[in-house]
Design a protein around this motif. Structure first.
Motif, mmCIF file in Angstrom:
data_model
loop_
_atom_site.group_PDB
_atom_site.id
_atom_site.type_symbol
_atom_site.label_atom_id
_atom_site.label_comp_id
_atom_site.label_asym_id
_atom_site.label_seq_id
_atom_site.Cartn_x
_atom_site.Cartn_y
_atom_site.Cartn_z
ATOM 1 N N ILE A 152 10.949 6.681 4.777
ATOM 2 C CA ILE A 152 9.728 6.157 5.378
ATOM 3 C C ILE A 152 8.550 7.015 4.936
ATOM 4 N N SER A 153 7.443 6.355 4.692
ATOM 5 C CA SER A 153 6.223 7.072 4.352
ATOM 6 C C SER A 153 5.817 7.940 5.538
ATOM 7 N N GLU A 154 5.416 9.160 5.243
ATOM 8 C CA GLU A 154 4.989 10.075 6.302
ATOM 9 C C GLU A 154 3.878 9.451 7.156
ATOM 10 N N SER A 155 3.068 8.608 6.537
ATOM 11 C CA SER A 155 1.962 7.988 7.273
ATOM 12 C C SER A 155 2.437 6.933 8.272
ATOM 13 N N LYS A 156 3.687 6.492 8.177
ATOM 14 C CA LYS A 156 4.220 5.460 9.071
ATOM 15 C C LYS A 156 5.190 6.006 10.118
ATOM 16 N N ILE A 157 5.485 7.286 10.098
ATOM 17 C CA ILE A 157 6.521 7.832 10.974
ATOM 18 C C ILE A 157 6.202 7.620 12.452
ATOM 19 N N GLN A 158 4.955 7.669 12.817
ATOM 20 C CA GLN A 158 4.592 7.503 14.228
ATOM 21 C C GLN A 158 5.059 6.146 14.770
ATOM 22 N N THR A 204 12.371 15.786 2.434
ATOM 23 C CA THR A 204 11.033 15.254 2.224
ATOM 24 C C THR A 204 10.770 15.307 0.735
ATOM 25 N N LYS A 205 10.294 14.195 0.179
ATOM 26 C CA LYS A 205 9.976 14.155 -1.252
ATOM 27 C C LYS A 205 8.536 13.696 -1.419
ATOM 28 N N SER A 206 7.783 14.444 -2.177
ATOM 29 C CA SER A 206 6.402 14.086 -2.456
ATOM 30 C C SER A 206 6.354 13.179 -3.686
ATOM 31 N N GLY A 207 5.562 12.122 -3.589
ATOM 32 C CA GLY A 207 5.347 11.249 -4.730
ATOM 33 C C GLY A 207 6.495 10.306 -5.054
ATOM 34 N N LEU A 208 7.418 10.101 -4.142
ATOM 35 C CA LEU A 208 8.560 9.216 -4.415
ATOM 36 C C LEU A 208 8.087 7.792 -4.711
ATOM 37 N N TYR A 209 7.140 7.293 -3.942
ATOM 38 C CA TYR A 209 6.607 5.949 -4.154
ATOM 39 C C TYR A 209 5.111 5.958 -4.437
ATOM 40 N N VAL A 210 4.377 6.869 -3.774
ATOM 41 C CA VAL A 210 2.931 6.963 -3.938
ATOM 42 C C VAL A 210 2.596 8.413 -4.288
ATOM 43 N N PRO A 211 1.797 8.640 -5.350
ATOM 44 C CA PRO A 211 1.444 10.008 -5.714
ATOM 45 C C PRO A 211 0.821 10.770 -4.542
ATOM 46 N N ASN A 212 1.219 12.011 -4.396
ATOM 47 C CA ASN A 212 0.686 12.924 -3.376
ATOM 48 C C ASN A 212 0.934 12.472 -1.945
ATOM 49 N N ARG A 213 1.892 11.591 -1.735
ATOM 50 C CA ARG A 213 2.250 11.173 -0.381
ATOM 51 C C ARG A 213 3.726 11.497 -0.156
ATOM 52 N N ASN A 214 3.999 12.076 1.013
ATOM 53 C CA ASN A 214 5.377 12.436 1.336
ATOM 54 C C ASN A 214 6.168 11.233 1.834
ATOM 55 N N GLU A 215 7.400 11.161 1.383
ATOM 56 C CA GLU A 215 8.362 10.180 1.863
ATOM 57 C C GLU A 215 9.444 10.979 2.584
ATOM 58 N N LEU A 216 9.743 10.581 3.816
ATOM 59 C CA LEU A 216 10.743 11.264 4.621
ATOM 60 C C LEU A 216 12.090 10.573 4.451
ATOM 61 N N HIS A 227 0.842 -1.209 0.000
ATOM 62 C CA HIS A 227 0.000 0.000 0.000
ATOM 63 C C HIS A 227 0.877 1.260 0.000
ATOM 64 N N ASP A 228 1.960 1.212 0.757
ATOM 65 C CA ASP A 228 2.885 2.347 0.814
ATOM 66 C C ASP A 228 3.998 2.257 -0.226
ATOM 67 N N TYR A 229 4.247 1.048 -0.718
ATOM 68 C CA TYR A 229 5.334 0.829 -1.681
ATOM 69 C C TYR A 229 4.853 -0.058 -2.823
#
Length: 164
Positions: free
Chosen positions: A122-128, A144-156, A39-41
């Protein structure tokens, strides 16, 4: 003599231009264990088959497994190809979260990589889920890069040498 049990993943599609992709039993189990991360990758299976599996054979990748009660509880994959020292993937089974397995995996991967500041994303949604571990090791958020693996999602990106 080393005996490898090669298995065809019955539940996975054929890859590499229609040819069957064979994995040994440990690699096949590892692939199935990380598939929930797709889902994240997206494309995680293709990445595993085309990068991780060959890297395990040539020594540029390392797969660290932690088992509990005879089943896979956690898994980590690292890469050192002479240029990049990277923690690629870490997944802990939901049944074993909060029991120190993540720290054990990170310790083992850091030892194999021979660095205390590896590159990782790491996906921003998983940082916690990883924030305490990253703080423990002193990992530095470098980009921070937006859309590295998933469109419109930040990757840290952590410890990224190109971002310094």
């Amino acid at each position: 003599m080393v005996c490898m049990n090669l298995v065809r993943d019955q539940n996975l599609p054929r890859t590499h231009g229609g040819t069957e992709s064979f994995l040994d039993r440990d690699a096949s189990e590892a692939l199935h264990f990380i598939l929930p991360l797709s889902h994240d990758y997206p494309g995680i299976e293709r990445w595993f088959r085309s990068k991780v599996a060959p890297g395990l054979k040539d020594g540029t990748r390392h797969l660290l497994r932690v088992e509990r009660d005879g089943k896979l509880a956690g898994l980590g994959i690292a890469k050192f190809d002479g240029k990049e020292r990277k923690i690629c993937t870490v997944r802990i089974s939901p049944d074993y979260v909060g029991r120190g397995i993540g720290l054990r995996i990170f310790d083992g991967l850091l030892k194999w990589l021979d660095t205390d500041q590896p590159h990782l994303t790491i996906s921003e949604s998983k940082i916690q889920s990883f924030e305490r571990i990253f703080d423990w090791y002193g990992f530095k958020l470098t980009a921070t890069k937006s859309g590295l693996y998933v469109p419109n999602r930040n990757e840290l990106l952590y410890n990224d040498q190109e971002s310094d």
